[in-house]
Design an enzyme around this catalytic site. Structure first.
Site, short mmCIF file in Angstrom:
data_model
loop_
_atom_site.label_atom_id
_atom_site.label_comp_id
_atom_site.label_asym_id
_atom_site.label_seq_id
_atom_site.Cartn_x
_atom_site.Cartn_y
_atom_site.Cartn_z
N TYR A 174 0.82 -1.21 0.00
CA TYR A 174 0.00 0.00 0.00
C TYR A 174 0.86 1.26 0.00
O TYR A 174 0.63 2.18 -0.80
CB TYR A 174 -0.93 -0.01 1.22
N GLY A 175 1.87 1.31 0.87
CA GLY A 175 2.75 2.47 0.91
C GLY A 175 3.44 2.73 -0.42
O GLY A 175 3.38 3.86 -0.95
#
Length: 274
Positions: A174-175
């Site tokens: 996600y990051g």
């Protein structure tokens, strides 16, 4: 959250909000409707949530200002169909909000308390998150930009996240997906310089009550979550004529001040005008 006047120039404009059935997408779609914008909201799977929002939308602006579509932003044909629907129904497209995304709950329902190391992530989950969060905004923007170029103006807003969270242990993929989207935001803004189209990133500024937050969290964590509506006032400002010179920037909603919008920009100064 500070409120702000609804820019009168937004009335009658047309927006696409991806992932518009819940969380940030729902809040932004309803906020745009309240400002007089006609909205197409999309969802890949959560059609029941879109239908529930439709009742709220009708109460705010009437049925003629809202269109809900099933569309998967990772599919080129779906992106093209959503843009075509906006042009067919209302003859214009002014705003694209790239909000649809897949979060860490697909990696592990315990992602907030137990970090999953990157080599432990299922490759299929990695591909799904990257495909939705990186390729999806690209395909939607690619489909939307020709109509905006023809009109000589437009606004693209990519929904992002805190940079500290991008670097948080256990937050792959996600990051990295949001870091890629922020890079794309800066590059697209430069590619579109001088066209009248701006491209910016908007983020809540903290963990927010959305579908990406797993159930069963301790009460003290839930109490600290931001209301998704926090992004609406800065979004309306980004779309207004007052922000026509702001492009390639990040706007942090928790810093928003109606009397000083620039305070919400992540860095001092303004980007190069569109």
């Amino acid at each position: 959250m500070n409120d702000m006047p609804k820019p009168p120039e937004l009335s009658g404009q047309v927006a696409i909000v991806t992932g518009g059935g819940r969380g940030l997408g729902r809040a932004m779609a309803l906020g745009l409707l309240a400002a007089g914008v006609r909205v197409i909201a999309t969802a890949a799977r959560e059609l029941d949530e879109l239908q529930r929002v439709a009742a709220e939308a009708a109460a705010i602006a009437g049925e003629d200002h809202w269109l809900a579509l099933r569309a998967d932003v990772t599919r080129e044909e779906d992106a093209a169909a959503v843009v075509a629907a906006a042009l067919a129904r209302w003859g214009r497209l002014d705003i694209l909000v790239n909000n649809a995304g897949r979060g860490m709950k697909y990696v592990s329902p315990r992602f907030l308390t137990e970090a999953t190391r990157f080599w432990e992530v299922d490759p299929e989950v990695w591909r799904m998150v990257i495909d939705t969060n990186v390729n999806g905004p690209f395909l939607m923007a690619r489909a939307a930009v020709p109509a905006m170029l023809a009109a000589g103006r437009g606004r693209i807003v990519n929904i992002s996240m805190n940079r500290d969270t991008m670097r948080r242990r256990g937050f792959s993929p996600y990051g990295p997906s949001k870091a890629a989207l922020e890079s794309a935001t800066a590059i697209w803004a430069q590619d579109l310089a001088g066209t009248g189209i701006t491209v910016n990133a908007l983020l809540p500024g903290g963990a927010t009550r959305t579908g990406m937050i797993p159930p069963g969290l301790p009460a003290e964590i839930v109490a600290g979550l931001l209301d998704p509506a926090i992004v609406v006032p800065p979004l309306l400002w980004l779309l207004s004529d007052a922000a026509r010179e702001v492009t390639g920037r990040r706007l942090v909603a928790t810093r928003w001040r109606a009397d000083d919008p620039a305070a919400a920009l992540d860095e001092a100064g303004y980007g190069r005008g569109a």
